[in-house]
Design a protein around this motif. Structure first.
Motif, PDB file in Angstrom:
ATOM      1  N   LYS A   1       8.883  72.971 131.823  1.00 39.89           N
ATOM      2  CA  LYS A   1      10.227  73.522 131.719  1.00 39.89           C
ATOM      3  C   LYS A   1      11.178  72.783 132.651  1.00 39.89           C
ATOM      4  CE  LYS A   1      12.825  77.858 132.202  1.00 39.89           C
ATOM      5  NZ  LYS A   1      12.738  79.304 132.529  1.00 39.89           N
TER       6      LYS A   1
ATOM      7  N   ALA B   1      11.673  69.098 131.274  1.00 37.54           N
ATOM      8  CA  ALA B   1      11.731  68.989 129.814  1.00 37.54           C
ATOM      9  C   ALA B   1      12.551  67.785 129.365  1.00 37.54           C
ATOM     10  CB  ALA B   1      12.312  70.279 129.224  1.00 37.54           C
TER      11      ALA B   1
ATOM     12  N   GLU C   1       3.518  75.555 132.559  1.00 36.87           N
ATOM     13  CA  GLU C   1       4.766  76.088 132.017  1.00 36.87           C
ATOM     14  C   GLU C   1       5.957  75.701 132.892  1.00 36.87           C
ATOM     15  OE1 GLU C   1       6.786  80.415 130.826  1.00 36.87           O
ATOM     16  OE2 GLU C   1       4.726  80.309 131.590  1.00 36.87           O
TER      17      GLU C   1
END
Length: 323
Positions: A312, A315, A308
């Motif tokens: 993130k 991205a 995650e």
């Protein structure tokens, strides 16, 4: 990735501060002069100290080789290993320093007064300072990134591959397809622009131009430069300090223990010549990308927060590369 994130990322993979580290006798012996266990061979020579991460020690080796009896250097722990108990030793060294060669370290680094500006206040009034940037250069391996999470680094190598991260997130097999040419060139331009901005902000020597013209002799992994880059940086440092000396190759690779695969398609996209590979070189051993990926996928299953955080944080790069 922002400039500040780039800067912190360069040091991130080196951070392994264990409890009681300052009491580790083997470590203290390795840095014996820093800890006062050994005296310098010629204490009357001006002391040149190189301060920073793993790139700093490699730079020290080259600057020491160029000294020819005009200055002395001192092996000291990289900044990410320094702990509170080391501060008295650091201050004592700085008080004796004539030339400080330092990478940009933020004030209050790891909640200690280890920032470059902070340690500069401990120098004698007439000491000279030359700053050199923390190199982060992803042009030859555009999918390689650094991700900081509480769990630490992934196994095998302390680097993440966006293709493996995406596969872990989607629970599909990893595809090691090379990045398309436009993506490769975009990462090259971003690496160059980010480095130039950091150089200008911190007033460092110009490493970006060295990397821009180094062809395939840039970095082994995103934050470990080739000897070619280190040699030219070190010569520029001497010039910045006003010291005369000729930096020469030490006859060994200084930061090449880990070597990322470099695809022929990547070299073609950048229009440079170089030796292509599809396997890692890890301390002299050839390790397949899939083998590294398999170990890291198991680690991601245990640490989903790394997936995650990584996706993130990167991205925009994922979108640019289309992985």
């Amino acid at each position: 990735m922002s400039d500040q994130t780039h800067e912190r990322a360069v040091n991130a993979t080196d951070e392994t501060v264990a409890a009681g580290q300052s009491e580790d006798q083997g470590r203290r012996e390795h840095y014996g002069e820093f800890y006062g266990l050994h005296s310098p061979e010629d204490p009357d020579l001006p002391l040149l100290v190189v301060y920073g991460n793993c790139q700093a020690e490699a730079t020290r080796v080259l600057l020491d080789g160029a000294a020819d009896g005009r200055w002395r250097t001192l092996r000291m722990p990289p900044v990410h290993e320094l702990v509170a108990d080391d501060l008295p030793h650091l201050r004592k060294v700085l008080a004796d320093t004539s030339y400080l060669v330092a990478q940009p370290i933020v004030d209050g680094y790891r909640d200690l007064p280890l920032g470059t500006q902070e340690i500069a206040r401990e120098l004698p009034e007439r000491a000279s300072i030359a700053r050199f940037p923390s190199v982060y250069w992803a042009a030859l391996f555009p999918t390689q990134v650094i991700v900081r999470v509480e769990a630490g680094d992934p196994p095998v190598v302390p680097y993440h591959d966006l293709r493996v991260l995406v596969a872990a997130a989607n629970r599909v097999p990893v595809s090691f397809e090379p990045v398309h040419a436009d993506g490769v060139r975009a990462v090259h331009e971003d690496s160059l622009a980010q480095l130039r901005r950091r150089q200008e902000h911190h007033g460092t020597i110009d490493a970006a131009t060295i990397l821009e013209h180094a062809g395939a002799d840039t970095t082994w992994v995103v934050n470990h430069p080739h000897n070619h880059v280190l040699l030219h940086e070190s010569q520029a440092i001497l010039e910045r300090l006003g010291l005369t000396g000729e930096v020469s190759d030490p006859g060994r690779v200084l930061l090449g223990e880990l070597r990322t695969p470099v695809y022929a398609e990547t070299l073609d996209a950048l229009g440079i010549d170089g030796e292509a590979s599809t396997s890692w070189q890890i301390r002299g051993d050839e390790v397949a990308e899939q083998e590294v990926a398999d170990e890291q996928l198991r680690w991601y299953a245990e640490h989903p927060e790394a997936i995650e955080t990584g996706l993130k944080q990167h991205a925009e790069l994922v979108r640019t590369l289309g992985v």
